[in-house]
Design a protein around this motif. Structure first.
Motif, PDB file in Angstrom:
ATOM      1  N   ALA A  79       0.823  -1.223  -0.125  1.00  0.00           N
ATOM      2  CA  ALA A  79      -0.137   0.018   0.085  1.00  0.00           C
ATOM      3  C   ALA A  79       0.765   1.046  -0.046  1.00  0.00           C
ATOM      4  O   ALA A  79       1.900   1.343   0.617  1.00  0.00           O
ATOM      5  N   PRO A  80       0.537   2.225  -0.770  1.00  0.00           N
ATOM      6  CA  PRO A  80       1.155   3.284  -0.772  1.00  0.00           C
ATOM      7  C   PRO A  80       0.869   4.410   0.483  1.00  0.00           C
ATOM      8  O   PRO A  80      -0.141   4.081   1.220  1.00  0.00           O
ATOM      9  N   ARG A  81       1.992   5.037   0.963  1.00  0.00           N
ATOM     10  CA  ARG A  81       1.899   5.761   2.167  1.00  0.00           C
ATOM     11  C   ARG A  81       1.774   7.117   1.995  1.00  0.00           C
ATOM     12  O   ARG A  81       0.936   8.004   2.678  1.00  0.00           O
ATOM     13  N   ALA A  82       2.098   7.713   0.897  1.00  0.00           N
ATOM     14  CA  ALA A  82       2.093   9.250   0.719  1.00  0.00           C
ATOM     15  C   ALA A  82       2.473   9.456  -0.885  1.00  0.00           C
ATOM     16  O   ALA A  82       2.944   8.619  -1.719  1.00  0.00           O
ATOM     17  N   ALA A  83       1.877  10.399  -1.499  1.00  0.00           N
ATOM     18  CA  ALA A  83       1.938  10.877  -2.769  1.00  0.00           C
ATOM     19  C   ALA A  83       2.052  12.347  -2.879  1.00  0.00           C
ATOM     20  O   ALA A  83       1.421  13.166  -1.983  1.00  0.00           O
ATOM     21  N   ILE A  84       2.530  12.965  -3.918  1.00  0.00           N
ATOM     22  CA  ILE A  84       2.427  14.339  -4.147  1.00  0.00           C
ATOM     23  C   ILE A  84       1.212  14.571  -5.078  1.00  0.00           C
ATOM     24  O   ILE A  84       0.854  13.960  -6.191  1.00  0.00           O
TER      25      ILE A  84
END
Length: 139
Positions: free
Chosen positions: A88-93
């Motif tokens: 799972a991704p945790r952060a993105a721009i």
């Protein structure tokens, strides 16, 4: 209503035949001005159908969430050039800002896997007692 719909959708997607023929799932957000940043950041991401990501990120992921999940075959993933993620991704721009990628508060579970139970402690005594009696009798 959306929760009930998504639970039924999940049950059809986890049918053994469906999972064998369509072993990947893709998160889809509506992508308009009402789409929340975290939901927008999840849009288009593909994970295996049995990924633990779906324990947290199976819709609805917030009040009035319009996201959904679609099944994909191995051929569809390959032909569309999609990347299958494993974590799972945790952060993105998003729009130049860092966005934590989490479902909204109180929506971080898969509604098809976690049964909802009301909290009777806030109910008026007569209603609370009737509810507790219904649990005891199984009705």
């Amino acid at each position: 209503i959306q929760t009930a719909y998504q639970v039924g959708h999940y049950q059809s997607m986890t049918d053994p035949t469906t999972k064998r023929l369509r072993p990947y799932w893709q998160y889809r957000a509506v992508m308009d001005g009402k789409t929340r940043p975290a939901h927008r950041a999840m849009n288009g991401r593909v994970f295996p159908a049995d990924s633990p990501v779906w324990d947290t990120w199976y819709p609805p992921n917030g009040f009035k969430c319009r996201c959904t999940v679609v099944t994909l075959s191995e051929r569809q993933v390959r032909e569309r050039g999609l990347k299958v993620e494993t974590e799972a991704p945790r952060a993105a721009i998003e729009s130049g800002n860092w966005v934590n990628i989490l479902p909204d508060a109180h929506f971080q579970t898969n509604p098809a896997k976690v049964a909802w139970r009301p909290d009777p402690s806030n109910l008026p005594p007569a209603l609370r007692n009737a509810y507790l009696r219904s649990l005891e009798s199984g009705k």
